[in-house]
Design an enzyme around this catalytic site. Structure first.
Site, mmCIF file in Angstrom:
data_model
loop_
_atom_site.group_PDB
_atom_site.id
_atom_site.type_symbol
_atom_site.label_atom_id
_atom_site.label_comp_id
_atom_site.label_asym_id
_atom_site.label_seq_id
_atom_site.Cartn_x
_atom_site.Cartn_y
_atom_site.Cartn_z
ATOM 1 N N ASP A 1 0.823 -1.205 0.000
ATOM 2 C CA ASP A 1 0.000 0.000 0.000
ATOM 3 C C ASP A 1 0.860 1.260 0.000
ATOM 4 O O ASP A 1 2.065 1.220 0.297
ATOM 5 C CB ASP A 1 -0.932 -0.008 1.215
ATOM 6 C CG ASP A 1 -2.275 0.628 0.935
ATOM 7 O OD1 ASP A 1 -2.364 1.416 -0.017
ATOM 8 O OD2 ASP A 1 -3.235 0.354 1.684
ATOM 9 N N ASP B 1 -10.511 1.475 -3.535
ATOM 10 C CA ASP B 1 -10.990 1.137 -2.197
ATOM 11 C C ASP B 1 -12.514 1.059 -2.144
ATOM 12 O O ASP B 1 -13.068 0.611 -1.143
ATOM 13 C CB ASP B 1 -10.524 2.186 -1.183
ATOM 14 C CG ASP B 1 -9.091 1.967 -0.733
ATOM 15 O OD1 ASP B 1 -8.567 0.860 -0.930
ATOM 16 O OD2 ASP B 1 -8.492 2.916 -0.181
#
Length: 702
Positions: free
Chosen positions: A447, A505
Site C-alpha cells: 500500500d 478502495d
C-alpha cells in the site's frame, strides 16, 4: 541503411524517416499500410510535406519524436534544460542508427557538441502493435547540467478532433472526460509523487464521436509511478502530437559530467475501430511479458472490511474457515498486525509482529490458513512512517522532507520514509525480507496511502522500484499487489514489478462497474483486483444484491472483502456458486479479448470477454440506472466470429433477470442459436431489469 523504415505488427504500422542527420520523424502511425515498397514509402514522405506560409520558417519544421525548440518547433519542447549561465535549447545531430528489424526497433545516438550533451533514443513497434519510446540524455560537458524536460512525442493526424482522458479521486478513480482537440495544449500534470487517483491512464485523441467499437483513436501512456505529465497539443500550423514523460521538479535531475538520465517508456496505442482495439493492444502486450502471472488467479479473501483493526486469532481463524468453505484460495491479513497498530495514527515503520496481539507471532494464523489449503498474504506500507512510531522517534531524519527545518503536512497521520537514503532503504528491505523468510507468505498487498508533498519524487520512485525488484529477486515466488489509497498507483511502471493492482478502495458494485470499465483501457481483467463486498458498501452506504456484487467482481481478479462469519448460510452458498463460476471461467476471462457493446440506452451497459479462438464468450448486461424506455430493446453482442453459429443462453448463477416484467422472454429459457454476425449486428431482446442488477449470457460456437 535505408532512410525510411516501415514497421508492421498486429494491424498497426509505423513509418519513420531517418534521412539526414536530424532525429527520427514519424511519417505515419496508425493502420497497417501493407507492403508499400521503397517507392511507396518515398511517395508517402513526399505527400506528407506541408507548404510553407507567410511569416513562417522558410522550411517546414521537422517534427521529430523528440521535438526540438532549436529546430523551430513552436510547441512544448521534448527536451529542455540549462547550465549555469546558459539556457540554450539542445540541438542534436544524429551520429549513428541501429535497426533491429526482427524487433521492429530503431536506436539512434546523437550529440549536441556545443551543449555538451549526448542522446540515445529508442523507438519500437511491439508485437502487440504498440509504439514505445524512451530517451536517455548524458552530460558530456565539464560542469553540471540541469535537465528539466525529456518527453518523447508521437504525431496524430488532423482528423483526430476529440480528446478523451480520465480523472478522479479516492473512491471514484478513472472518470472519463472528453472535449474538442482545439488549438493549444491540453496538459495533464501529476505532482502527487505517485501516479494519483486523478491521473489519466491514457491521453487519447480520436475522430469525432469515437467509442468502444467505432472511430479511429490514438492513445499515449506514461509508464512511471511518480510525478509525470502528458499532453495533447495542436499548433496553428495543423501539427498535433501526444507527448509525455516524467515531470521533473526544479533541480531534481542535476547531471554531473558523465551522468545520464533515462526517461520512462511512453507507450502509444492505435485503434482503427475504437477504444476496444486500442485497449486490446495493451492487454496483449502485458500478457506477452515474461513476468505476467500465468497461474490461475486465486480467489482472494482480504480481511480489511471484515475486521479492520480488530484482530484476534479466534476471529481470523473463523473467517479463514468461512473463506475456505466458499472456495477462496488466498487469505490476506490486512493492516493492524504490526507493533503498536491499533488505528491509523501509529505504528507505520515498525514492521515487527505485535507481541501483544500475536504472542506467538503470526505462526498460529499462518498455520491455520495453510491447513485449510489457503495461501497466505500480508498487507504492508513500507514507504510510509507514522510520527508515532519507534522508527520515527529513532530516525526523524529519515522522513522525506524538502528541508530539515520544515516537515511536510501530515496526511492520514503519516509521513513518507526517504527510501533514497541508503540506511532507510536497508532497514525496510531487511524487515520485509525477514518477514518473508520467517513466515510462508506468498503475497504482499503493498500500500501507499498518501501523496508526496513538498518533496522530490524522482529518487523516491526509483528507490521503490529497486526495493520491489530486490524482494522479487530474493523471493521469486512472491506476488505483489500495487495498492495506493485504492487505485492511485496504476501504471505500467509499477506493473513491471506487481502482479495486480487494487483497482479502488470502493467496493460499491455500481461505482466499480464504472471504475473497472475505464481502468480496463490499460489493464486486462486478471490484473484488476475486484472483490465482493458487504451487502451495504462501507464507502457509499448503498445496498446491492449479492448477484450484482459478485457479477461485477467476476470480470476482474475475483476476491472477497466481507465478514463471511456474519453472512447467512444462504448467502455463503450463493457466493460459493459465483466462486465456482469464476474458477470455471478463469481461462476465458483472463486470456480472452475484452469487448464492450454499444447500446443506445446509456442506462444499459454491455460488456464481455471473447475467447481467443472465438469459440466461447461471456457477456454481462448491466442495468446501471432506470431507463427512459422499457423494455430496453435489442442488445448487440460484439466480437464473435461472423460466420459461425452460436448458442446463446443465460449463464447461471447470473441468470435471474430481476425486474418489473410481466412476461418472460421467449428465448430466455432454452436459449437461441444465431450466427455471430447476427448477434453483433442485430442482437437479441434484453430482459427488463431493475436498476443496479445484471445478468450473464454465454455464447458457445456450434
Amino acid at each position: 541503411m535505408e532512410d525510411l523504415l516501415h514497421f508492421r505488427a498486429a494491424g498497426a504500422g509505423l513509418v519513420l524517416d531517418v534521412s539526414g542527420n536530424g532525429l527520427p520523424r514519424v511519417v505515419h502511425w496508425g493502420a497497417d499500410l501493407g507492403e508499400c515498397g521503397p517507392g511507396g514509402l518515398a511517395g508517402l514522405r513526399t505527400a506528407d510535406v506541408a507548404q510553407t506560409v507567410s511569416n513562417a520558417l522558410d522550411e517546414p519544421v521537422p517534427l521529430s519524436v523528440l521535438p526540438q525548440q532549436s529546430a523551430g518547433w513552436p510547441g512544448t519542447p521534448g527536451v529542455a534544460g540549462h547550465r549555469a549561465g546558459s539556457a540554450a535549447a539542445p540541438a542534436f545531430t544524429t551520429r549513428a542508427r541501429t535497426v533491429d528489424a526482427g524487433q521492429r526497433r530503431l536506436t539512434v545516438t546523437a550529440v549536441d557538441a556545443d551543449g555538451g550533451l549526448a542522446l540515445t533514443l529508442e523507438t519500437e513497434l511491439t508485437g502487440a502493435g504498440l509504439v514505445r519510446l524512451r530517451a536517455e540524455v548524458t552530460n558530456t560537458g565539464v560542469d553540471g547540467y540541469h535537465l528539466t524536460e525529456l518527453a518523447p512525442a508521437l504525431p496524430v493526424p488532423s482528423h483526430a478532433t476529440e480528446i478523451l482522458d480520465l480523472t478522479g479521486r479516492h473512491l471514484r478513480e478513472r472518470a472519463p472526460q472528453r472535449h474538442a482537440f482545439t488549438l493549444g495544449t491540453h496538459l495533464r500534470e501529476n505532482r502527487r509523487g505517485r501516479t494519483g487517483s486523478d491521473a489519466t491512464l491514457l491521453q487519447i485523441a480520436g475522430t469525432a464521436g469515437f467509442g468502444f467499437r467505432s472511430g479511429e483513436v490514438w492513445g499515449l501512456h506514461v509508464a512511471w509511478s511518480g510525478n509525470h505529465r502528458s499532453l495533447a497539443e495542436r499548433t496553428p500550423a495543423g501539427q498535433a502530437v501526444l507527448a509525455g514523460g516524467e515531470l521533473l521538479l526544479p533541480g531534481e535531475v542535476l547531471l554531473a559530467p558523465g551522468e545520464s538520465y533515462r526517461s520512462p517508456w511512453i507507450y502509444g496505442s492505435y485503434g482503427r475501430h475504437g477504444l476496444d482495439e486500442l485497449a486490446g493492444r495493451f492487454h496483449r502486450q502485458l500478457r506477452a511479458r515474461a513476468t505476467h502471472p500465468t497461474s490461475p488467479r486465486p480467489v482472494t479473501l482480504n480481511t480489511w472490511e471484515a475486521v479492520y483493526f480488530d484482530q484476534d486469532l479466534a476471529t481470523l481463524k473463523r473467517l479463514a474457515r468461512a473463506a475456505a468453505e466458499v472456495g477462496a484460495e488466498r487469505f490476506v491479513l490486512d493492516d493492524g498486525w504490526f507493533k503498536g497498530r491499533r488505528d491509523d495514527r501509529a505504528g507505520l515503520g515498525d514492521w515487527y509482529v505485535d507481541p501483544e496481539v500475536w504472542p506467538e507471532g503470526l505462526h498460529p494464523l499462518v498455520d491455520a490458513v495453510r491447513g485449510l489449503g489457503l495461501r497466505f498474504g500480508l498487507w504492508v506500507e513500507p514507504e510510509m512512517v507514522n510520527p508515532d512510531s519507534d522508527l520515527a522517534r529513532a530516525h526523524p531524519d529519515w522522513i522525506l522532507a524538502a528541508s530539515p527545518s520544515r516537515m511536510p503536512p501530515a496526511s492520514r497521520h503519516q509521513q513518507v520514509l526517504a527510501l533514497a537514503r541508503p540506511e532507510a532503504y536497508a532497514y525496510v528491505l531487511g524487515r520485509l525480507d525477514a518477514l518473508l523468510r520467517e513466515y510462508r507468505i506468498d503475497y504482499l498487498k503493498w500500500d501507499h496511502n498518501r501523496d508526496l508533498v513538498d518533496a522530490a519524487a524522482h529518487a523516491q520512485t526509483a528507490a521503490v522500484y529497486r526495493l520491489m525488484d530486490e524482494l522479487r529477486a530474493r523471493h521469486p515466488r512472491l506476488e505483489i499487489e500495487s495498492c495506493s489509497s485504492g487505485g492511485a498507483r496504476v501504471d505500467l511502471g509499477v506493473l513491471e514489478r506487481a502482479d495486480r493492482v487494487w483497482t479502488s478502495d470502493c467496493l460499491d458494485a455500481l461505482e466499480r462497474q464504472r471504475i473497472q470499465r475505464w481502468t480496463g483501457l490499460l489493464l486486462p481483467p486478471e490484473l484488476l483486483g475486484a472483490h465482493v463486498g458487504a451487502p451495504v458498501a462501507h464507502t457509499t452506504g448503498r445496498a446491492h444484491t449479492l448477484d450484482f456484487r459478485a457479477g461485477t467482481a467476476l470480470f476482474g481478479h475475483f476476491g472477497i472483502e466481507w465478514d463471511l462469519t456474519a453472512a447467512s448460510a444462504a448467502e455463503r452458498a450463493r457466493l460459493a456458486e459465483w466462486v465456482a463460476l469464476y474458477k470455471a471461467l478463469r481461462p476465458l476471462l483472463h486470456g480472452g479479448t475484452v469487448v464492450r457493446g454499444a447500446h443506445p440506452d446509456p442506462a444499459l451497459w454491455v460488456h464481455g470477454v471473447v475467447a481467443p479462438d472465438a469459440g466461447r464468450a461471456v457477456f454481462a448486461l448491466v442495468q446501471m440506472a432506470t431507463s427512459v424506455q422499457s423494455p430496453a430493446g435489442r442488445v448487440r453482442l460484439p466480437g464473435l466470429a461472423p460466420d459461425a453459429a452460436y448458442h446463446l443462453a443465460p449463464l447461471p448463477p447470473g441468470d435471474r433477470p430481476e425486474g418489473p416484467f410481466t412476461s418472460a422472454l421467449p428465448w430466455w429459457e432454452e436459449g437461441v442459436t444465431l450466427p455471430g454476425r447476427v448477434l453483433a449486428e442485430v442482437g437479441v431482446q434484453a430482459p427488463v431489469l431493475f436498476p443496479e442488477r445484471l445478468v450473464l449470457l454465454e455464447a458457445v460456437r456450434r
